[in-house]
Design an enzyme around this catalytic site. Sequence first.
Site: not given
Ligand SMILES: Cc1cc2nc3c(=O)[nH]c(=O)nc-3n(C[C@H](O)[C@H](O)[C@H](O)COP(=O)(O)OP(=O)(O)OC[C@H]3O[C@@H](n4cnc5c(N)ncnc54)[C@H](O)[C@@H]3O)c2cc1C
Length: 588
Positions: A515
């Site tokens: 987080h």
């Molecule tokens: C083990 C774990 C447990 C978690 N548990 C919880 C929970 O219980 N509750 C909660 O609220 N949150 C939890 N989280 C956090 C949650 O996963 C994130 O808050 C959420 O996924 C964020 O969404 P996002 O769209 O910002 O990023 P993400 O969903 O992570 O997506 C980002 C994407 O961008 C891609 N990317 C990155 N850089 C590049 C690039 N340069 N070029 C192309 N693609 C790229 C990545 O590969 C990824 O697919 C957890 C995270 C982890 C790792």
Amino acid sequence: MARKLPATDVVIVGLGWTGSILAHELAGSGLNIVAIERGPWRDTATDFPPAYAQDELRYHIRHDLFLRPAQLTMTVRNGVNETALPMRSWGSFMPPNGVGGGGVHWNAETWRFLPSDFQMKTHLTERYGEKFLPADMTIQDWGVTYDELEPCYDRFEYLCGTSGKAGNIKGQIQAGGNPFEGARAREYPTPPQKQPYGPTLFAQAAKEMGYKPFPQPSGNLSQAYTNPLGVTLGPCTYCGFCEWFGCGNYSKASPQTTILPALVRQPNFEARTQCEVLKINLDNSGKRATGVTYVDTSGNEWEQPADLVLLCAFQLFNVHLLLISGIGKPYDPRANEGMIGRNYSYQVTSSVDAFFDNKIFNPFIASGAIGMCIDEFNGDNFDHGPHGFVGGGYMGAVQTNGRPLQTTRTPKGTPQWGLEWKEAVAKNYLTSYEAVTHGGCCSYRDAYCDLDPTYTDRFGRKLMRITFDFHENELKMSQYLTDRLAEVVQKMGPRQFEKRPRSGPYDSTVYQTTHTCGGAIMGTDPKSSALNRYLQSWDVSNLFVLGATAFPQNAGYNPTDTVGALAYWTADAITSQYLKNPGPLVHI
Ligand SMILES: Cc1cc2nc3c(=O)[nH]c(=O)nc-3n(C[C@H](O)[C@H](O)[C@H](O)COP(=O)(O)OP(=O)(O)OC[C@H]3O[C@@H](n4cnc5c(N)ncnc54)[C@H](O)[C@@H]3O)c2cc1C
Ligand code: SF4
């Protein structure tokens, strides 16, 4: 030299939670959308079949679903005068990689932030006075209120089918829910999960002490559910291979199980996987994004021109790409200038381990987000005046797993290897329990991200450097929360218990949470924020930056419900305002 591709209307960097939501919302407006995702395509049926998805060695120890540090890493240090070193294996957080992003392997603890969290600076200053806050604390209001976001929280939760019990519907407190939560328009889409013995015992103890326990809101579904996009999820089987794993049962809310089946049917949507965006391109004025440059698995570089760029690459990579692309002014803590990298923040977790003689907890009956919690010590739900710190967190018995490699709780004094250790693990496996606190983290002048002066990645780009440590405020908070938690645990009747408050310095080698937040925060003024209240860059108006990057500080909850709500908030702003009149949505 990058080869130039035909232009598209929208390019999305990253196809995780925020990328999928934005793609779906904007595809509905008829725009041509290209999503560029660094990792592989992943499908529930083929990538996570229950027959082999429960491979603890592969997923938990060898981190199969995560980014490889050899592909891209970051450097970390505790203070501005230290030399940062690269993370060569992941520790305190686990960067995502692949379609679905962190949504594939999250626990799915799906919390709303408190109304006062969004106005933290104003709220605390009004209640305790400016002097109560440490001079180097840089907390801010968000520029958006809970009430404004409520319909967007509702949309994300109904997308996911979140299981829970409302505590406040339209201002009416509901028995059995969290009485401290902000008013919500309606009940959760599905009822709470069934509670195992540990959380039940915790809730009993908490109730006897006068607290109001409630079931943790969960994206591990208690029953079958069809969401507004027509996508159906199945009930969770409490398999306990949830956090760090994909769910082969279609029971954990993820982009794959909620949104991608609808999105891939849109003819104006295209996903390019295993393509890594290297930078956002700007025109000569530096005020307009012209698209992105990315590299495919053969090492070919491509330029994808676009009218609108949506950065959805997860907090850490969003900030890195902004810094690499020269967008906005990098933050300098000494001069206290620049907005990109400022207000990096994290989460402050702690636990109490308890060992019982006569209680069998069956820890393997678990899901990523099952448990009973109390919220009396979160946010500003209690009077901080006598305690000399601000912030708080939820606490509870959250039964996430009994996986054999990971579940080796033993009392203090047990040898860490050998026969005695094995005997202690076997003796305590069923009869020990870990309760947790999940605390917020304020932002500070010396906690930030910038480009590392020494280390580069495989393309020669500077790595991102994180400078972060826990401050006295957070350590005091953690001690206080852990003490309160221990009181409830003691009431559960253990033979012995051990408090594990968070202690400094921040150790990036030990898993805590993924987080991470901040680094390009939202606000009402370009002098104190990188993004306006719609997550639009103040510097480059055809660039929106999604995710926890925008949080000015972290609240005492998991972030993704708020990340999802903000994604809908931004999508609404783009479709209802920006597309009609492209340009800055807020004028100062
Ligand atoms: C083990 C774990 C447990 C978690 N548990 C919880 C929970 O219980 N509750 C909660 O609220 N949150 C939890 N989280 C956090 C949650 O996963 C994130 O808050 C959420 O996924 C964020 O969404 P996002 O769209 O910002 O990023 P993400 O969903 O992570 O997506 C980002 C994407 O961008 C891609 N990317 C990155 N850089 C590049 C690039 N340069 N070029 C192309 N693609 C790229 C990545 O590969 C990824 O697919 C957890 C995270 C982890 C790792
Ligand atoms: S605990 Fe439930 S939601 Fe999580 S992986 Fe197992 S079946 Fe899926």
